[in-house]
Design a protein around this motif. Structure first.
Motif, PDB file in Angstrom:
ATOM      1  N   THR A 305      -3.780  17.416   5.987  1.00  0.00           N
ATOM      2  CA  THR A 305      -3.921  17.668   4.546  1.00  0.00           C
ATOM      3  C   THR A 305      -4.651  16.514   3.866  1.00  0.00           C
ATOM      4  OG1 THR A 305      -1.833  18.914   4.564  1.00  0.00           O
ATOM      5  CG2 THR A 305      -2.659  18.202   2.417  1.00  0.00           C
ATOM      6  N   ARG A 306      -4.501  15.330   4.425  1.00  0.00           N
ATOM      7  CA  ARG A 306      -5.034  14.120   3.813  1.00  0.00           C
ATOM      8  C   ARG A 306      -6.539  14.214   3.600  1.00  0.00           C
ATOM      9  NH1 ARG A 306      -3.412  11.116   7.494  1.00  0.00           N
ATOM     10  NH2 ARG A 306      -1.293  10.967   6.665  1.00  0.00           N
ATOM     11  N   ALA A 307      -7.001  13.807   2.403  1.00  0.00           N
ATOM     12  CA  ALA A 307      -8.423  13.836   2.060  1.00  0.00           C
ATOM     13  C   ALA A 307      -9.156  12.659   2.707  1.00  0.00           C
ATOM     14  CB  ALA A 307      -8.601  13.786   0.549  1.00  0.00           C
ATOM     15  N   THR A 308     -10.427  12.870   3.000  1.00  0.00           N
ATOM     16  CA  THR A 308     -11.276  11.821   3.544  1.00  0.00           C
ATOM     17  C   THR A 308     -12.394  11.516   2.554  1.00  0.00           C
ATOM     18  OG1 THR A 308     -12.625  13.459   4.719  1.00  0.00           O
ATOM     19  CG2 THR A 308     -10.812  12.448   5.933  1.00  0.00           C
ATOM     20  N   GLY A 316     -23.440   9.080  -4.092  1.00  0.00           N
ATOM     21  CA  GLY A 316     -22.129   9.041  -4.717  1.00  0.00           C
ATOM     22  C   GLY A 316     -21.007   9.205  -3.704  1.00  0.00           C
ATOM     23  N   THR A 317     -19.778   9.108  -4.178  1.00  0.00           N
ATOM     24  CA  THR A 317     -18.607   9.246  -3.322  1.00  0.00           C
ATOM     25  C   THR A 317     -18.260  10.709  -3.140  1.00  0.00           C
ATOM     26  OG1 THR A 317     -17.721   7.123  -4.064  1.00  0.00           O
ATOM     27  CG2 THR A 317     -16.174   8.652  -3.018  1.00  0.00           C
ATOM     28  N   LEU A 318     -18.052  11.105  -1.899  1.00  0.00           N
ATOM     29  CA  LEU A 318     -17.715  12.488  -1.583  1.00  0.00           C
ATOM     30  C   LEU A 318     -16.304  12.537  -1.004  1.00  0.00           C
ATOM     31  CD1 LEU A 318     -18.655  15.447  -1.312  1.00  0.00           C
ATOM     32  CD2 LEU A 318     -19.438  14.877   1.002  1.00  0.00           C
ATOM     33  N   VAL A 319     -15.405  13.236  -1.682  1.00  0.00           N
ATOM     34  CA  VAL A 319     -14.018  13.369  -1.238  1.00  0.00           C
ATOM     35  C   VAL A 319     -13.820  14.766  -0.665  1.00  0.00           C
ATOM     36  CG1 VAL A 319     -11.587  13.288  -1.890  1.00  0.00           C
ATOM     37  CG2 VAL A 319     -13.231  11.725  -2.971  1.00  0.00           C
TER      38      VAL A 319
END
Length: 473
Positions: A305-308, A316-319
């Motif tokens: 489940t944890r996002a990376t 930019g930052t990609l979650v």
């Protein structure tokens, strides 16, 4: 149909067709990406389902009252070495109590004092054989426990006599022993001979035997007398009494407890004590195993489940969320497991008996707390952990049931999605193949038409050139 780049038109028709097909294949590419995601979801759900099923199985076991009634038995004696953890007192290297105990189903907690007064043994005797035998195939009668067994040797040689007594069902084992020949005054003559030693195959006084030949009992030299085991229960008390056994085992000496004697209690030594107590090590293993299974399931959910975090194309930052992010069934399962594993039972929190839920949403097993709780009130600990285990077993079963489990149904649904997407991708393969063939025919026709037009233009140019009058100077 093979396409030849524009011989007439000069167009790169092959590359043009590939570009048009790639443009139209965008939908198929999206379908392939969706299929890959669905396949990954199937794999992840199956892995989780396996771990949840393991939790259900362990929790169901831990929820049974009988599981927490496991006991262990130990024989001790003041003045002897104490058994090391994990060993049985009275066993080699675990003290010299002279007895060991084992528990069976239904064993009850209790204490018994006793002394070992005899250890069962089988008879061992030396047989005085006649100097000569009337028959070349001598026969013998072994009488044991009121039953007669006749053995007949192939010859009067010692090896054949040994083989005869060692036949199945004789109740004895024979061996030839080399001894010195003595003269009339009992002195060794320097010569040797063989004597037959017979040893009973079963212990106990009831298995003593005699041997006869030609109707007369043979002389048996006693090596060891057949005897029963004997223990004195409640020694030194008015209730003192003796219990005997033909073997070294006293079955059911206490409810569900067997006692094996190995040595006689020395005169003046303290009596032995048989203690049947709750098996705290088994209970600890059961509780720790429940926490291990809980942790395994929650870790599986958390890791998927944890996002990376990554870097997008624009810098930019990609979650990106894990594969279980947004999955309602998995989220509800996680919440239910956390709740069922931490809610009190009868007003007692699981953390009070060693099952601790941390602030980070993970469970740990506190052995020190568990051991202290078991020492103070083992029944209360068993009740709390049975309640927690029963709740977890129900929750895990509802998720992992092979027919109606929520995870099982999710797996089935995702597998259906994978199959459907596969069929749609295959349809696109056919559709794109037909489109490519159509484009190839169209551009081939274009080249043919252009070739014809060029031929006509050439002809007209030649005709016009030949029809124009020349101008004289």
């Amino acid at each position: 149909m093979a396409t030849i780049d524009g011989i007439v038109s000069g167009l790169g028709t092959g590359a043009l067709i590939d570009s048009l097909i790639a443009l139209q294949a965008g939908q198929q590419t999206l379908l392939s990406q969706k299929k890959a995601t669905a396949s990954s979801m199937v794999t992840a759900l199956q892995a989780l389902n396996t771990k949840v099923a393991s939790l259900a199985e362990h929790a169901a076991t831990a929820a049974k009252p009988a599981t927490w009634q496991a006991v262990t038995a130990a024989v001790t004696q003041p003045g002897t070495a104490t058994a090391a953890p994990g060993t049985t007192p009275g066993a080699p290297g675990a003290g010299a109590a002279g007895a060991t105990a084992t528990v069976r189903t239904g064993a009850q907690i209790g204490t018994l004092s006793f002394r070992v007064t005899a250890v069962a043994q089988s008879q061992a005797s030396l047989v005085e054989l006649p100097a000569t035998f009337a028959s070349t195939t001598p026969s013998f009668t072994i009488t044991r426990g009121g039953q007669d067994v006749t053995v007949t040797a192939a010859s009067s040689s010692v090896p054949d006599l040994v083989d005869a007594f060692n036949a199945p069902g004789t109740g004895v084992r024979a061996t030839a022993v080399k001894v010195a020949v003595l003269d009339g005054e009992g002195r060794a003559t320097g010569e040797t001979t063989y004597r037959l030693q017979l040893t009973g195959t079963e212990t106990g006084a009831a298995h003593a035997f005699t041997v006869a030949h030609d109707g007369a009992d043979l002389t048996l030299g006693s090596v060891r007398t057949a005897s029963d085991s004997a223990i004195t229960l409640f020694p030194g008390s008015p209730s003192e009494q003796t219990l005997t056994s033909a073997s070294t085992t006293f079955e059911g000496v206490m409810t569900g407890v067997d006692l094996v004697v190995t040595a006689v209690t020395a005169p003046g030594a303290e009596p032995l004590t048989l203690d049947v107590t709750r098996d705290q090590a088994a209970a600890r293993t059961l509780a720790a195993g429940l926490v291990t299974n809980l942790t395994t399931v929650l870790s599986e959910i958390g890791s998927r489940t944890r996002a990376t975090t990554g870097t997008a194309a624009d810098g930019g930052t990609l979650v990106t969320g894990g594969i279980f992010a947004g999955n309602t069934a998995v989220r509800l399962l996680q919440q239910n497991i956390l709740a069922q594993g931490s809610m009190p039972v009868g007003g007692t929190s699981p953390s009070d008996v060693g099952i601790v839920l941390g602030k980070d949403g993970t469970f740990t097993f506190d052995q020190a707390v568990f051991d202290a709780a078991m020492a103070a009130d083992p029944e209360k600990v068993a009740t709390v952990l049975q309640g927690v285990a029963a709740r977890l077993a129900e929750t895990a079963k509802a998720a992992s049931d092979p027919i109606s489990g929520t995870l099982t149904l999710s797996v089935t649904a995702q597998q259906g999605t994978v199959r459907d997407l596969g069929d749609r991708i295959a349809e696109w393969d056919d559709r794109l193949a037909a489109r490519r063939a159509s484009l190839e025919r169209t551009y081939a026709s274009l080249e043919t038409t252009l070739s014809g037009l060029q031929s006509q233009a050439g002809y007209l140019s030649s005709y016009l050139a030949s029809s124009t009058p020349s101008t004289s100077s």
